[in-house]
Enzyme design. Structure first.
Site, PDB file in Angstrom:
ATOM      1  N   GLU A  19      46.893  45.367  33.800  1.00  0.00           N
ATOM      2  CA  GLU A  19      47.931  45.800  34.736  1.00  0.00           C
ATOM      3  C   GLU A  19      48.829  44.609  35.075  1.00  0.00           C
ATOM      4  OE1 GLU A  19      48.240  48.609  38.684  1.00  0.00           O
ATOM      5  OE2 GLU A  19      46.717  47.066  38.664  1.00  0.00           O
ATOM      6  N   GLY A  36      42.298  40.001  43.142  1.00  0.00           N
ATOM      7  CA  GLY A  36      41.040  40.212  43.846  1.00  0.00           C
ATOM      8  C   GLY A  36      40.111  41.066  43.019  1.00  0.00           C
ATOM      9  N   ALA A  37      40.691  42.071  42.333  1.00  0.00           N
ATOM     10  CA  ALA A  37      39.928  42.972  41.469  1.00  0.00           C
ATOM     11  C   ALA A  37      40.913  43.808  40.665  1.00  0.00           C
ATOM     12  CB  ALA A  37      39.006  43.870  42.293  1.00  0.00           C
ATOM     13  N   MET A  38      40.379  44.517  39.663  1.00  0.00           N
ATOM     14  CA  MET A  38      41.211  45.383  38.830  1.00  0.00           C
ATOM     15  C   MET A  38      40.446  46.647  38.516  1.00  0.00           C
ATOM     16  SD  MET A  38      43.915  46.174  37.268  1.00  0.00           S
ATOM     17  CE  MET A  38      44.071  47.735  36.397  1.00  0.00           C
ATOM     18  N   GLU A  39      41.108  47.804  38.733  1.00  0.00           N
ATOM     19  CA  GLU A  39      40.448  49.105  38.701  1.00  0.00           C
ATOM     20  C   GLU A  39      40.296  49.708  37.318  1.00  0.00           C
ATOM     21  OE1 GLU A  39      44.888  50.048  39.715  1.00  0.00           O
ATOM     22  OE2 GLU A  39      43.435  48.468  40.155  1.00  0.00           O
ATOM     23  N   ASN A  40      40.021  48.917  36.287  1.00  0.00           N
ATOM     24  CA  ASN A  40      39.800  49.489  34.963  1.00  0.00           C
ATOM     25  C   ASN A  40      38.818  50.653  35.079  1.00  0.00           C
ATOM     26  OD1 ASN A  40      41.100  46.993  33.900  1.00  0.00           O
ATOM     27  ND2 ASN A  40      39.150  46.072  34.484  1.00  0.00           N
ATOM     28  N   HIS A  67      38.094  49.819  47.709  1.00  0.00           N
ATOM     29  CA  HIS A  67      39.473  49.956  47.235  1.00  0.00           C
ATOM     30  C   HIS A  67      39.514  50.329  45.757  1.00  0.00           C
ATOM     31  CE1 HIS A  67      43.818  48.584  47.315  1.00  0.00           C
ATOM     32  NE2 HIS A  67      43.567  48.536  46.017  1.00  0.00           N
ATOM     33  N   GLU A  68      38.788  49.577  44.961  1.00  0.00           N
ATOM     34  CA  GLU A  68      38.838  49.802  43.512  1.00  0.00           C
ATOM     35  C   GLU A  68      38.182  51.132  43.123  1.00  0.00           C
ATOM     36  OE1 GLU A  68      40.810  47.846  42.003  1.00  0.00           O
ATOM     37  OE2 GLU A  68      40.893  46.507  43.731  1.00  0.00           O
ATOM     38  N   GLU A 107      48.691  51.964  45.359  1.00  0.00           N
ATOM     39  CA  GLU A 107      48.024  50.879  46.071  1.00  0.00           C
ATOM     40  C   GLU A 107      47.900  51.149  47.570  1.00  0.00           C
ATOM     41  OE1 GLU A 107      46.365  48.724  44.714  1.00  0.00           O
ATOM     42  OE2 GLU A 107      47.105  48.804  42.658  1.00  0.00           O
TER      43      GLU A 107
END
Length: 753
Positions: free
Chosen positions: A139, A273-277, A309-310, A332
């Site tokens: 992303e 912080g993180a990635m929602e794969n 969140h993710e 988001e």
């Protein structure tokens, strides 16, 4: 159609519509020594228009060969040309390819870069030696750095991933492993199950040394936490949270999690912080790993929020995806809002909605009060613009508007509308307006009209509340709106106004109205609370500020002192009063007097706002002659909090109490409280010789005091403390603690971030 809707006059940078992907079969062979990778892909495509060219995204890749197979015909690309600016490759064929289904085959190679985007390498230590993992961050527009693709969110397809890796490494992707083959050269060929239809930015593959812990949800989804070897138990907190949150969202949305497994991976080098794969969420280590003996409550809460969140994105963003990046705010903003919902249910002691207002809404109000702000729904006509909108306006203002929307339509109708939206558009793409439509069907209110006034223009209003008539337990009010700017009143040309859901709490009786024009008149009656007060923006659900005429303040100050008002309303009053005063609209003297009403405040989120407002004042006066007087005022105001809380945690403390204590100590130290500074140094030095262990909850405050007031030797000792520490979060505490104006930082730090 989408291009015309978003921008009828300017041409958007969409890929040509002559070819569409259906599914990718992708095989990648990364080399963790040369940092190169080889790739082969077969893409099931549909030729929509007879063509001699296929254009797709490819960036920092070399395409060796490309051909199209259609029925019994094979078309080999005569040339492959690149447009570096638009990050595209064009395959040209000497003969036209007819419409219909076909297979595009491409061989290519690329670099495992060190830029933390695309398919990149991450360095870590294993058994005392440097090692590398290969991981992904796609992303917003970085899948094209890993494989040629249609790298746009609306170009959804299925993915079949195969990875060829060293036999001593572990490979993870979006879907479960379904086949494993040992090759002759000490390598493994691992094939993963086909994914559901999804966007390219959600694809992931990770190769490295990992431990993991696992458990299944009550609905049978396998959840695993992957960590560096030796850190698996630090993933226990994340596993417990993930199991609970995944099930909670399934029940709340009324839509089952659509994948058979969910992996959460801690990555040493990670930009976000993180990635929602989808099915393989990647996290910065400090946002996933928790050491029960060394992690502070603040860090734990940050981890809890990031995990929630993710996982919310698994539905909102992954199952249903925005058509284009102009709707990023909804993706988001929704997840930022939702990360608080499970905490409110399962950990009420955090008082997260009060903290939401003190942190999320407050930060959004501050940024959106600047003349340089932008609408949250912005026009994206170039890929290069996309990263710029991953900002607090998209996240914090977006989440705050979602919270206002929930208050406007009602919680039950909101989640029913979300359920209908997810059901109707699952595995598809949608726009903001499609969600408004589903919500309006349920609640019967003009959702699109109200919300478009907030999403299409920057800024927000402040409401002026005046009494035109008053009687026994009755008021006639005039409520006026005007744009709020931190720099003062707007110009005469700035005539923006909003459709504002207004909630009025008059001594416990709630009145709801919709302010649609510049002003309105409303009659309100009091409830039974004594002494009576009138508070606009009940529970701070609205994204606006409020200014009151003088007759309302005695009742409000009494309600603050008696704590008749809930914490979220107490902090809202203070935040608004400070903002109005600093903008020159209200009186600074009244604001300082109002602070005195909070002398017995017991809510940590409210105290956060007290600290924030004092910090804003500090920035204004720190170079003025009376700055010592300001510090004296702060010490007098804050010292009673310390006298009540003290230094040491107590068995009766709840999670917010320990954060409260840390914040009080830190604020007194910034205000040059000599007793606090002296005790902080004593505790620090006792910890160095092993006579005392610093509490995780005020460790960072101690580090900050030592860094600001200590010698170069003290600071070097802090840095060395990180070098021998098992937790990376210690380093971030040390670095964040250093005051920016201290020259020791630049001369002493030698740690490779």
């Amino acid at each position: 159609e989408l291009q015309n809707k978003l921008n009828p006059t300017r041409k958007l940078m969409f890929l040509p519509p002559n070819v569409s992907p259906v599914s990718y079969s992708l095989e990648l062979t990364p080399n963790l020594e040369s940092f190169k990778f080889l790739g082969e892909e077969q893409v099931q495509i549909v030729i929509n228009e007879k063509t001699t060219q296929i254009t797709l995204n490819a960036h920092e890749l070399t395409l060796h060969q490309a051909l199209v197979r259609r029925n019994t015909d094979t078309f080999k690309a005569d040339s492959i040309t690149y447009d570096t600016k638009s990050q595209r490759a064009t395959l040209s064929f000497s003969e036209p390819i007819e419409t219909g289904s076909a297979v595009l085959e491409i061989s290519f190679e690329g670099t495992l870069n060190d830029q933390l985007t695309g398919f990149y390498r991450s360095k870590y230590q294993h058994e005392g030696k440097d090692r590398y993992m290969a991981t992904t961050q796609f992303e917003a527009v970085y899948a094209r750095k890993a494989f040629p693709c249609w790298d746009e969110p609306a170009q959804k397809a299925k993915f079949n991933i195969t990875l060829i890796i060293p036999s001593d490494r572990v490979a993870i992707s979006n879907m479960p492993e379904i086949e494993r083959q040992t090759l002759n050269d000490n390598r493994l060929k691992i094939k993963f199950a086909e994914s559901p239809i999804m966007s390219t930015y959600l694809v992931a593959f990770i190769i490295g040394d990992f431990d993991y812990i696992e458990e299944k949800t009550k609905n049978g989804t396998l959840v695993r936490i992957y960590t560096r070897i030796g850190k698996a138990e630090q993933g226990r907190f994340a596993l417990d949270v993930s199991l609970r949150t995944l099930t909670f969202y399934e029940e709340l949305f009324g839509v089952p999690f659509p994948l058979p497994k969910l992996d959460l991976l801690a990555i040493p080098d990670f930009a976000m912080g993180a990635m929602e794969n989808w099915g393989a969420i990647t996290y910065r280590e400090t946002r996933l790993l928790v050491d029960p003996d060394h992690t502070s409550q603040q860090t734990k809460l940050a981890s809890l929020q990031t995990i929630n969140h993710e996982i919310a994105h698994m539905w909102f963003g992954n199952l249903v995806t925005m058509k284009w990046w102009n709707d990023l705010w909804l993706n988001e903003g929704f997840a930022r809002f939702m990360e608080h919902v499970p905490i409110h249910k399962f950990s009420p002691e955090y008082d997260v909605w009060t903290k939401f207002v003190s942190v999320v809404t407050s930060s959004a109000l501050s940024l959106d009060a600047l003349k340089t702000s932008h609408p949250i729904q912005v026009e994206i006509v170039d890929d290069n613009m996309i990263d710029s909108i991953f900002d607090a306006i998209s996240y914090a203002k977006g989440a705050s508007l979602i919270r206002m929307l929930v208050g406007y339509v009602g919680e039950q109708d909101f989640y029913k509308g979300v359920h209908n939206y997810l059901q109707r558009y699952q595995y598809k793409n949608a726009t903001t307006e499609m969600l408004w439509e589903e919500l309006a069907k349920v609640c019967g209110k003009p959702v699109a009209e109200v919300m478009s006034s907030w999403t299409s223009q920057e800024g927000y209003p402040y409401l002026t509340v005046q009494a035109t008539e008053s009687g026994q337990k009755k008021y006639k009010l005039k409520i006026t709106q005007e744009r709020y700017l931190a720099s003062g009143r707007p110009s005469d040309e700035d005539t923006k106004h909003w459709k504002v859901p207004v909630t009025i709490d008059f001594a416990g009786k709630i009145t709801n109205i919709l302010l649609e024009g510049d002003s309105t008149n409303v009659e309100v009656e009091a409830g039974n609370i004594e002494p009576p007060y009138l508070k606009v923006n009940h529970l701070q659900t609205g994204f606006y500020r409020v200014s009151y005429s003088p007759e309302f303040w005695p009742g409000l100050e009494a309600a603050i002192r008696s704590k008749t008002l809930l914490p979220v309303d107490r902090l809202g009053l203070l935040n608004d009063a400070g903002a109005v005063a600093l903008a020159g609209i209200g009186e600074i003297g009244h604001f300082l007097n109002l602070l005195e009403a909070y002398a017995n405040e017991e809510s940590y989120p409210v105290f956060l706002v007290i600290a924030q407002e004092l910090s804003r004042l500090r920035l204004l006066v720190d170079l003025l002659p009376f700055y010592p007087n300001f510090n004296s005022f702060v010490r007098r105001l804050i010292r009673p909090f310390f006298d009540r809380l003290g230094w040491d945690n107590q068995p009766s403390d709840i999670s917010t109490t320990v954060q409260f204590r840390s914040s009080v100590i830190g604020l007194l130290a910034k205000s040059e409280d000599e007793e606090i500074i002296k005790e902080a140094f004593e505790k620090y030095r006792r910890s160095l010789d092993g006579h005392q262990t610093l509490s995780a909850d005020y460790r960072s405050v101690i580090f900050g005091i030592v860094a600001r007031h200590g010698t170069s030797e003290d600071y070097e000792a802090l840095v060395k403390r990180f070098e021998v520490s098992f937790l990376e979060s210690h380093f971030h505490q040390i670095i964040s603690s250093r005051n920016q104006d201290n020259t020791i930082l630049s001369s002493s730090i030698k740690v490779d971030v």
